[in-house]
Design an enzyme around this catalytic site. Structure first.
Site, mmCIF file in Angstrom:
data_model
loop_
_atom_site.group_PDB
_atom_site.id
_atom_site.type_symbol
_atom_site.label_atom_id
_atom_site.label_comp_id
_atom_site.label_asym_id
_atom_site.label_seq_id
_atom_site.Cartn_x
_atom_site.Cartn_y
_atom_site.Cartn_z
ATOM 1 N N TYR A 293 0.839 -1.206 0.000
ATOM 2 C CA TYR A 293 0.000 0.000 0.000
ATOM 3 C C TYR A 293 0.870 1.250 0.000
ATOM 4 O O TYR A 293 0.468 2.304 -0.495
ATOM 5 C CB TYR A 293 -0.946 -0.015 1.202
ATOM 6 C CG TYR A 293 -2.120 0.930 1.064
ATOM 7 C CD1 TYR A 293 -2.985 0.836 -0.027
ATOM 8 C CD2 TYR A 293 -2.362 1.914 2.012
ATOM 9 C CE1 TYR A 293 -4.055 1.700 -0.151
ATOM 10 C CE2 TYR A 293 -3.436 2.774 1.894
ATOM 11 C CZ TYR A 293 -4.278 2.674 0.813
ATOM 12 O OH TYR A 293 -5.345 3.531 0.686
ATOM 13 N N LYS B 205 -3.566 8.536 3.374
ATOM 14 C CA LYS B 205 -4.900 8.271 3.928
ATOM 15 C C LYS B 205 -4.959 8.631 5.416
ATOM 16 O O LYS B 205 -6.009 9.054 5.919
ATOM 17 C CB LYS B 205 -5.279 6.808 3.718
ATOM 18 C CG LYS B 205 -5.577 6.447 2.269
ATOM 19 C CD LYS B 205 -6.804 7.162 1.724
ATOM 20 C CE LYS B 205 -7.198 6.618 0.363
ATOM 21 N NZ LYS B 205 -8.382 7.306 -0.208
#
Length: 257
Positions: A158, A165
């Site tokens: 990720y 995020k």
């Protein structure tokens, strides 16, 4: 079947539909099924043919181009909201981007330019939308964005989107606190892994899907319809006293270390 919540008459702007399988499309479907009036955006001329058929199916009243990287496009979008509707009741921000070379590399190797661009598109654009929506939500409203549990835990591959995020989630809490006195709520929805076009840009995402399906407590992946059901509740009057939350829709994945 009677919808769980009533959004009749509410005006919603959906930003981030890529195709019929995107999270934004699942949310838009739920909004539509609950009676909301919708407007939506497409990124550019290349994306429009994929978005327009979805919008037509959902009875979207109007479509507009919106690339938050292009100066003036976001402002023009909200001017159109004002001229078409005179106000806004809810908004969904479901866009994210990071340059491939930064997304597929280690976080410590990310370029300043790549991080800045990822933060601008994926996080700061939500703050810009909140600022532009504020005067249009004179009777209150709800602002939604989409996050992922890689913001809290290190998720293999990720990479750069994890810190980005995390920033988006923090921004959501500040938006909720600052706009709360005006009756404007803010939430970040955190779905489990879903096979979308956007997610396909993450290296070896299919492996992440397989692991999630095998290990989450419910032993099945969530769908865009699951996300849409939560989104519809949050923007409805039933959720009027809930704000500033990061809500997982992940079959219990957030329970695991």
């Amino acid at each position: 079947m009677k919808p769980l919540v009533d959004l009749t008459g509410k005006r919603g702007l959906v930003i981030g539909i890529a195709n019929a399988h995107s999270i934004a499309a699942g949310c838009a479907q739920a909004f539509h099924d609950c009676g909301a009036r919708l407007a939506a955006t497409y990124l550019n001329g290349k994306a429009e043919p994929f978005v327009a058929p979805v919008a037509e199916t959902l009875g979207v009243e109007w479509l507009a181009a919106c690339d938050v990287r292009v100066p003036g496009e976001l402002e023009a979008l909200f001017e159109r909201v004002k001229s078409e509707w005179g106000g806004l009741d809810f908004l969904l921000h479901s866009i994210a981007f990071a340059p491939k070379e930064d997304l597929h590399g280690r976080v410590v190797d990310s370029s300043a330019e790549g991080l800045a661009l990822a933060m601008d598109v994926s996080c700061h654009s939500f703050l810009r939308m909140a600022r532009l929506a504020e005067p249009l939500m004179s009777d209150g409203g709800c602002l939604l964005c989409v996050t992922f549990y890689g913001s809290e835990r290190v998720v293999e591959h990720y990479n750069l989107m994890g810190p980005v995020k995390a920033a988006l989630e923090s921004a959501t809490r500040y938006v909720a606190a600052e706009l709360g006195p005006k009756g404007i709520r803010a939430h970040a929805i955190s779905p489990g892994p879903i096979a979308t076009r956007a997610a396909s840009g993450i290296d070896r995402f299919d492996e992440l899907l397989e692991r999630a399906a095998a290990t989450v407590p419910q032993h099945q992946l969530v769908t865009i319809e699951d996300v849409g059901g939560l989104a519809a509740f949050l923007v409805s009057d039933a959720g009027r006293h809930i704000t500033g939350t990061i809500i997982p829709v992940d079959g219990g994945q957030h329970l695991l270390g």
